[in-house]
Each structure stands twice: as C-alpha cells, then as structure tokens.
Write a protein that holds these residues in place. Structure first.
Motif, PDB file in Angstrom:
ATOM      1  N   ASN A  59       7.681  83.084  50.398  1.00 13.20           N
ATOM      2  CA  ASN A  59       7.545  82.388  51.678  1.00 13.20           C
ATOM      3  C   ASN A  59       6.452  81.335  51.709  1.00 13.20           C
ATOM      4  OD1 ASN A  59       9.551  83.854  53.372  1.00 13.20           O
ATOM      5  ND2 ASN A  59       8.288  85.619  52.807  1.00 13.20           N
ATOM      6  N   GLU A  88      16.178  76.424  47.478  1.00 16.92           N
ATOM      7  CA  GLU A  88      15.980  76.602  48.905  1.00 16.92           C
ATOM      8  C   GLU A  88      16.667  77.869  49.398  1.00 16.92           C
ATOM      9  OE1 GLU A  88      17.972  74.087  51.711  1.00 16.92           O
ATOM     10  OE2 GLU A  88      19.542  73.555  50.276  1.00 16.92           O
ATOM     11  N   ALA A  89      16.006  78.585  50.311  1.00 16.86           N
ATOM     12  CA  ALA A  89      16.603  79.772  50.898  1.00 16.86           C
ATOM     13  C   ALA A  89      17.696  79.350  51.874  1.00 16.86           C
ATOM     14  CB  ALA A  89      15.542  80.603  51.617  1.00 16.86           C
ATOM     15  N   VAL A  90      18.792  80.103  51.900  1.00 17.19           N
ATOM     16  CA  VAL A  90      19.959  79.754  52.704  1.00 17.19           C
ATOM     17  C   VAL A  90      20.207  80.830  53.747  1.00 17.19           C
ATOM     18  CG1 VAL A  90      22.449  79.357  52.632  1.00 17.19           C
ATOM     19  CG2 VAL A  90      21.000  78.450  50.803  1.00 17.19           C
ATOM     20  N   ASP A  91      20.537  80.396  54.973  1.00 14.52           N
ATOM     21  CA  ASP A  91      20.879  81.325  56.047  1.00 14.52           C
ATOM     22  C   ASP A  91      22.340  81.754  55.859  1.00 14.52           C
ATOM     23  OD1 ASP A  91      20.898  82.842  58.295  1.00 14.52           O
ATOM     24  OD2 ASP A  91      20.992  81.170  59.713  1.00 14.52           O
ATOM     25  N   ILE A  92      22.538  83.005  55.504  1.00 11.06           N
ATOM     26  CA  ILE A  92      23.859  83.484  55.076  1.00 11.06           C
ATOM     27  C   ILE A  92      24.569  84.237  56.203  1.00 11.06           C
ATOM     28  CG2 ILE A  92      25.087  84.915  53.403  1.00 11.06           C
ATOM     29  CD1 ILE A  92      22.606  84.575  51.564  1.00 11.06           C
ATOM     30  N   LYS A  93      25.817  83.852  56.468  1.00 13.69           N
ATOM     31  CA  LYS A  93      26.659  84.584  57.415  1.00 13.69           C
ATOM     32  C   LYS A  93      27.527  85.614  56.694  1.00 13.69           C
ATOM     33  CE  LYS A  93      28.946  82.243  60.446  1.00 13.69           C
ATOM     34  NZ  LYS A  93      29.867  81.225  60.996  1.00 13.69           N
ATOM     35  N   THR A 190      27.994  79.730  55.312  1.00 16.13           N
ATOM     36  CA  THR A 190      26.907  79.396  56.227  1.00 16.13           C
ATOM     37  C   THR A 190      27.435  78.535  57.371  1.00 16.13           C
ATOM     38  OG1 THR A 190      26.245  77.279  55.230  1.00 16.13           O
ATOM     39  CG2 THR A 190      25.459  79.279  54.149  1.00 16.13           C
ATOM     40  N   ASN A 191      26.566  78.262  58.318  1.00 13.89           N
ATOM     41  CA  ASN A 191      26.953  77.391  59.438  1.00 13.89           C
ATOM     42  C   ASN A 191      27.247  75.980  58.961  1.00 13.89           C
ATOM     43  OD1 ASN A 191      26.767  79.388  61.429  1.00 13.89           O
ATOM     44  ND2 ASN A 191      24.547  79.074  61.637  1.00 13.89           N
ATOM     45  N   GLN A 192      26.698  75.616  57.800  1.00 15.12           N
ATOM     46  CA  GLN A 192      26.921  74.281  57.246  1.00 15.12           C
ATOM     47  C   GLN A 192      28.096  74.245  56.273  1.00 15.12           C
ATOM     48  OE1 GLN A 192      23.625  75.681  57.352  1.00 15.12           O
ATOM     49  NE2 GLN A 192      23.538  74.626  59.335  1.00 15.12           N
TER      50      GLN A 192
END
Length: 376
Positions: A59, A88-93, A190-192
C-alpha cells in the motif's frame, strides 16, 4: 518455451487483451514514482507463486521496499528471484479462468473456461470437473462468434465486445505465435471491463525457426532473470552422467531407456499421479547404473513412491536387480518401491528383489497403478 508473466502480458496487450499498468522492478530504486497500492509479483516460470509467498499487495513505498528486499535473490520453487513485476491494484467484481490451447486428444484447438478464476485449474478439474467449460474449435473454420457467445453464456457473463476481444486475442496468439497454451488466470471482471491479472504463454519450440528474431529477444530477456537452483539429485545426475529431469510431483520414476521412461511417465499421469522426475539409465553397466539411479531419485525428499520400469532386452534384469539390492542394503527404503520387470533374466531379478519384500511383475499398468495408489 515458457514465458515469464511480463513477457506473456506484453504479447497479450499487443493482441488487444487489457492488462494492468505495470513496470519491472529489479531493485528498490525502481519503486520510486509508482502509484500505490500495487501488486509485487516474482517473475519466475512456475505456478502457485501466491501460495509460495511470491506475490504481495503493498500500500505504500515503505512496505514496497520491505517486500522487494525480502523477495529479490530469495529462492522460490527452485528459482532465484531476480525481477519483480509491479502492477496496479485492480478493483475486482468477479474472477474467471480463460484459456486457449491445443487439445492433443482431439488434435484441434480448444477453449477452456471456468467461473472460478484465480485457483489451481488442475485441482478444480479433479474435484469439480463440472465447473469447467470446454469448447473445441474447428481449425478449418476458426473461432466464430457463436463459440464466444456459448462460452460467455456458460460463464454467466455478457458476450459483449470487450469479452469477445479478449477471447479473440487468446485465439490469435495461439494461431499466429505458434503457441501451445495461452492462459489468463484470473481474468478480472471490473467496472472498466475485463482485465488479465495473470498471464501464461507456452510457445512451441518446434516452430522457433519461424520467429527467430522474436524468440531470440525473449531468450535474452530471460537469460538473467531465470536462475534455477540445482537440487542434490541434479548434481548427482551430472556426476554419474545419468539422464535426469526434475519435475514437481511425488512419484519417482526410473527406467532403463528413454522410450520406456516416457511411456511410464505418461501412464502415471493418466492414472492421476504426479511424476517427481524423468530418469533413464541409458547404456551404462546395469548394476552400477541402477544403484546410481536410485541414489539420484531418492535424493529428492519429495518422492513418496518409487516406480522402476524395466524391459530386459540387451540389459540383464538380474544385474539391474543387483544394483537395486545394493542400494537398498545401504539405504533401507523409506518409501514404497514398485518394480515392473520383464525380459532377459527377469525371473532371477524378481527373486533378488523379493528379499526386500518387493513383488516385481511384468504388468506395467498394474505396477504403475500400485505406485500411484500409495500416494493418493
């Protein structure tokens, strides 16, 4: 040729597959300027890096320095870590598994997918095979939209343009790069849109002549980054000049020829076992080679079962048995030993081994089954 993750992802990106932004780290000075949080990943050609402690989410800069210093030059699964990939860390769904490979059984390309990404796919195949989707592709027709749509339906995700682009990217790499396997595990939703969080590519060495410049560059990139630690078994194999290849299973294999060895190795895998090595004695004196081969294979502490596969043609089985007998008298076996023995002087060889409680037999399938059964 098995590529490192950063090499595989570069090829994936060139074929339209989204990947996280990243850079290589070969010292703490390379950590300056990164946007945290990032994932630091050891660049070694093995799976299971996360479980082995070679992948860390950090972090901030101080934490990144500490992890980098701990990982670089550390040994993991027989490889010395020389390079990290900072990603880069990715926000995962959602995480899924996606792969395109050459199916040797059907002799055609195949898509493999699962809604459970980020896991050991081989373990999943054993425990929950119904969770894995397979779609064979007609090589004369190629990948069609309906193939992708069927795959997406099975995964429970939309067959949108972004997903189609990822699947077509895998297909293009397999076909245009002469790869035998192209794998994303996991593909993050992801959202992207989809994003390849890990990548694996194996290139066909038999096709290297078609890509001389590219393959040479890939080898140069790996030359200082893949440093394999040599095991005691490998050192002994060099000393005795016996052919030996270390694998990652727990069933040691010794054969009296390369053909017999490959057949035995394939049979062990077909029966659900994991070979610990390939070892063949070649044309050396039978008794001496057998004793040395056992010393080599048993130097691997991961061996839980030993399978010896022998066919007596020019080689006398009683002489091979004398070598096994000599080793066991000096080193009483701590693991079960299964011996397939047939051919010249086999009856005499079987009698020699009986003194150690080894019931040698001519049936290779049954002998291999026994060797696999004891470690299940």
């Amino acid at each position: 040729m098995k590529l490192l993750e950063f090499q595989a992802k570069k090829i994936m990106a060139q074929n339209g597959i989204p990947i996280p932004s990243s850079q290589l780290v070969e010292g703490v000075s390379d950590l300056e300027g990164l946007s945290y949080p990032v994932v630091l990943k050891a660049q070694i050609p093995v799976g299971g890096r996360g479980k082995a402690g070679a992948v860390h989410l950090v972090n901030g800069l101080d934490e990144a320095r500490s992890v980098t210093e701990a990982l670089l030059d550390n040994e993991v699964k027989g490889y010395r870590i020389k390079t990290l990939l900072a990603e880069e860390a990715v926000d995962i769904k959602q995480e899924i598994y996606l792969c395109c490979l050459n199916d040797k059984e059907a002799n055609r390309p195949m898509l493999v997918a699962s809604r459970e990404g980020g896991v050991d796919i081989e373990q999943l195949a054993k425990e929950s095979p119904h969770k894995i989707l397979h779609k064979r592709i007609d090589p004369l027709v190629g990948l069609m939209d309906y193939d992708i749509q069927g795959l997406a339906a099975g995964l429970g995700i939309p067959a949108d343009a972004e997903f189609k682009k990822v699947v077509r990217g895998l297909w293009n790499i397999l076909r245009n790069q002469d790869a035998t396997l192209v794998e994303i595990n996991p593909l993050a939703i992801t959202n992207q849109g989809p994003c390849a969080l890990d990548g694996k590519i194996i290139l066909d060495d038999n096709a290297a002549y078609r890509f001389k410049e590219q393959r040479q560059k890939l080898k140069e990139e790996q030359s200082d980054r893949i440093v394999q630690e040599r095991s005691n078994a490998e050192e002994l194999a060099d000393k005795y000049e016996i052919s030996y290849v270390l694998l990652d299973g727990d069933i040691g294999i010794i054969a009296d020829g390369a053909g017999t060895g490959m057949l035995t190795l394939d049979l062990v895998k077909d029966l659900g076992g994991k070979p610990a090595n390939f070892c063949e004695m070649g044309g050396k004196a039978a008794a001496e080679a057998a004793e040395q081969a056992m010393e080599i294979v048993m130097a691997n502490t991961g061996v839980k079962s030993l399978l010896i596969s022998l066919i007596g043609g020019l080689t006398r089985m009683d002489q091979v048995a004398e070598g096994i007998d000599a080793y066991l008298k000096k080193n009483p076996s701590q693991v079960p030993v299964s011996v397939r023995m047939c051919g010249t002087k086999a009856e005499e060889g079987i009698q020699i081994l009986a003194a150690h409680g080894i019931k040698a037999q001519a049936d290779l399938f049954e002998t291999a089954r026994q060797a696999v059964q004891v470690v299940r």
